[in-house]
Design a protein around this motif. Sequence first.
Motif: not given
Length: 160
Positions: A54-77
């Motif tokens: 969606e249009p970000g309009n300069g916003r910052v997305l804050v993702v609470d992923g529960g602190g999991s270190q078993r997989c990635a939530l953001v990659g290059d795509q």
Amino acid sequence: MDFQTTDLCDAHEEAVRVVDPILGSYGGTSRFFGRIETLKLFEDNSLVRETLGEPGNGRVLVVDGGGSQRCALVGDQIGELAVRNGWAGVVVYGCIRDSVALGRLPLGIRALATHPRKSVKRGEGQRGLAVTFGGVTFQPGEWLFADEDGVIVSREPLLG
């Protein structure tokens, strides 16, 4: 973007909340700020992709992923998607991957660590609610400022 979190803390001591120093910097932009949009999810990045589409309009997305270190939530795509749609940054209480590619993007990224495994895609998660990690509660619509010295949050824009 001519600001320093240290100066903002000094000038607005009562108005800012400082995130514990648990997040590493992985994006090509080390200094960024914007209004907060929030997600709460666990090991499923479907909503991350949807939101950054969606249009970000300069916003910052804050993702609470529960602190999991078993997989990635953001990659290059997903990072490229965020740039195309005008997001200033992404803060992940969890992991990212494709760190070299993300480091080349004009996007601020903070996360706990890197991990090579992708997340599942179940379409689960919640959007637009208060999330808490790093000693700070992030409310949608508040302001996040990040630079080489850390990440701070304020109810007010503090700049200009």
